[in-house]
Motif scaffolding. Structure first.
Motif, PDB file in Angstrom:
ATOM      1  N   GLY A 164      -4.217  -2.389  -5.232  1.00 23.06           N
ATOM      2  CA  GLY A 164      -4.459  -1.510  -6.650  1.00 23.06           C
ATOM      3  C   GLY A 164      -3.264  -1.568  -7.452  1.00 23.06           C
ATOM      4  N   ILE A 165      -2.200  -2.499  -7.092  1.00 20.49           N
ATOM      5  CA  ILE A 165      -0.860  -2.412  -7.784  1.00 20.49           C
ATOM      6  C   ILE A 165      -0.803  -3.846  -8.596  1.00 20.49           C
TER       7      ILE A 165
ATOM      8  N   ILE B 138      -0.113  -6.126   3.142  1.00 24.73           N
ATOM      9  CA  ILE B 138       0.132  -7.114   4.054  1.00 24.73           C
ATOM     10  C   ILE B 138      -0.812  -7.861   4.766  1.00 24.73           C
ATOM     11  N   GLN B 139      -1.845  -6.958   4.828  1.00 28.96           N
ATOM     12  CA  GLN B 139      -2.936  -7.567   5.388  1.00 28.96           C
ATOM     13  C   GLN B 139      -3.766  -9.000   4.682  1.00 28.96           C
ATOM     14  N   PHE B 140      -3.691  -8.758   3.499  1.00 28.34           N
ATOM     15  CA  PHE B 140      -3.986  -9.734   2.446  1.00 28.34           C
ATOM     16  C   PHE B 140      -3.185 -10.926   2.697  1.00 28.34           C
ATOM     17  N   ALA B 141      -2.022 -10.825   2.608  1.00 27.64           N
ATOM     18  CA  ALA B 141      -1.042 -11.953   2.620  1.00 27.64           C
ATOM     19  C   ALA B 141      -0.928 -12.658   3.986  1.00 27.64           C
ATOM     20  N   LEU B 142      -1.004 -11.993   5.007  1.00 29.24           N
ATOM     21  CA  LEU B 142      -1.383 -12.470   6.397  1.00 29.24           C
ATOM     22  C   LEU B 142      -2.607 -13.119   6.341  1.00 29.24           C
TER      23      LEU B 142
ATOM     24  N   GLU C 142      -0.092   3.254   2.123  1.00 30.63           N
ATOM     25  CA  GLU C 142      -1.357   2.704   2.561  1.00 30.63           C
ATOM     26  C   GLU C 142      -1.426   1.310   1.556  1.00 30.63           C
ATOM     27  N   ALA C 143      -1.033   1.187   0.434  1.00 25.23           N
ATOM     28  CA  ALA C 143      -0.961   0.123  -0.432  1.00 25.23           C
ATOM     29  C   ALA C 143      -0.296  -1.101   0.260  1.00 25.23           C
ATOM     30  N   ALA C 144       0.849  -0.648   0.804  1.00 23.31           N
ATOM     31  CA  ALA C 144       1.577  -1.800   1.516  1.00 23.31           C
ATOM     32  C   ALA C 144       0.867  -2.229   2.661  1.00 23.31           C
TER      33      ALA C 144
ATOM     34  N   GLY D 119       4.707  -0.184  -6.437  1.00 23.04           N
ATOM     35  CA  GLY D 119       3.992   0.984  -6.701  1.00 23.04           C
ATOM     36  C   GLY D 119       4.505   2.382  -6.402  1.00 23.04           C
ATOM     37  N   VAL D 120       6.041   2.370  -6.267  1.00 24.07           N
ATOM     38  CA  VAL D 120       6.565   3.599  -6.071  1.00 24.07           C
ATOM     39  C   VAL D 120       7.445   3.767  -7.429  1.00 24.07           C
TER      40      VAL D 120
END
Length: 332
Positions: A249-250, A214-218, A208-210, A331-332
């Protein structure tokens, strides 16, 4: 050398039919098959890829140039590795070390009293002159020392080779990574030199973090590139990654070379949306990384590329010349 003599005919045939054509025989396709064959699997987060992006034929070409002596030594490394039930990654480390130290030849000379495939020194406790010029002894000794290196299986193969050899030139072992991986795949009959089977992305699914990153970067598209900027009005490449994953959150390090170490590594061709892709002057040397972008899937990335070019998405190919062989999943 009797084992080497016995297999020489087989080696020549295998190299002609498999390595020189660049064809990989897929025998081990998942962890269960590997275990059935008695091959220990390594963890899936190591910095290792079967090919060098941008140079897809390099490994096969280098392997195809090996002479009969070199081929026999490679086959012996693999045979002993299998007999000891070591992972394909251990074989690869030994192949890269041997190619770097001696050109995969059983030398009777070297720096000071260095001898053999791995240039082992009797004066440093590696064994007697007779032992360190005996190929089976040398290979077993190399594996013994490798297995004693803490966390060797989580290091890039060239780094693991350096931990054994302790060379004054630690980065030189990376040069032979594509060739060694090709040999593990073809002669070792291991479909994936990562030694954790196929479908690596399924083992490390997008989070979910990914999606948040992605949404932020776009959402930052159109903002200017400024070297050293971390938002909110402008970004450089690593600054965009920093803020995108911070939103999820990462916490990432500030610069791209450090971000390369900030998550699970996987072969770049297995990258999934949200994974970070890196470009380097020398793709085999992480210290030359100069750019990071976020993979969006379907052959696209989002990035803050350079001065005069705002944050944008663009078409991307894994065959671009500077692509580092590993992607990173934060985050992994």
């Amino acid at each position: 050398m009797r084992l080497g003599i016995l297999i020489s005919m087989l080696v020549v045939v295998v190299f002609a039919a498999v390595v020189t054509t660049g064809t990989v025989t897929q025998v081990v396709t998942d962890q269960q098959d590997a275990q059935a064959r008695g091959i220990t699997n390594a963890s899936c987060d190591a910095a290792i890829g079967p090919t060098q992006p941008g140079e897809p034929d390099k490994g096969a070409a280098d392997a195809g140039n090996l002479n009969q002596e070199q081929q026999q030594i490679v086959q012996l490394i693999i045979a002993i590795g299998k007999e000891r039930r070591l992972s394909g990654r251990a074989w690869q480390v030994a192949i890269q070390a041997g190619m770097t130290e001696s050109g995969l030849r059983n030398l009777t000379y070297g720096d000071r009293d260095s001898l053999g495939i791995f240039q082992m020194r009797p004066s440093m406790g590696w064994g007697t002159v007779s032992e360190v010029t005996n190929p089976p002894y040398q290979i077993n000794k190399f594996f013994d020392v490798l297995l004693a290196v803490p966390g060797w299986e989580k290091r890039r193969p060239g780094e693991a080779a350096q931990a054994v050899e302790r060379s004054a030139f630690p980065d030189r072992y990376h040069k032979w990574e594509p060739m060694a991986a090709t040999l593990v795949e073809s002669l070792g009959q291991v479909a994936n030199p990562v030694s954790c089977g196929t479908g690596l992305g399924a083992l490390l699914p997008p989070s979910e973090a990914a999606g948040v990153a992605i949404q932020f970067a776009l959402g930052e598209q159109g903002k200017p590139y400024v070297w050293g900027a971390t938002g909110p009005n402008s970004y450089d490449c690593s600054g965009l990654m920093l803020r995108a994953y911070e939103k999820a959150g990462i916490t990432l390090p500030r610069v791209s070379r450090d971000q390369y170490k900030a998550g699970a590594m996987l072969p770049v061709r297995d990258a999934q949306p949200g994974d970070m892709i890196f470009l380097a002057t020398d793709p085999s040397d992480p210290t030359t990384i100069h750019h990071v972008a976020m993979y969006l899937g379907a052959g696209k990335i989002v990035e803050a590329q350079q001065t005069g070019v705002p944050v944008h998405t663009r078409a991307f190919s894994f065959d671009e010349s500077e692509v580092v062989p590993q992607a990173v999943r934060p985050g992994v």
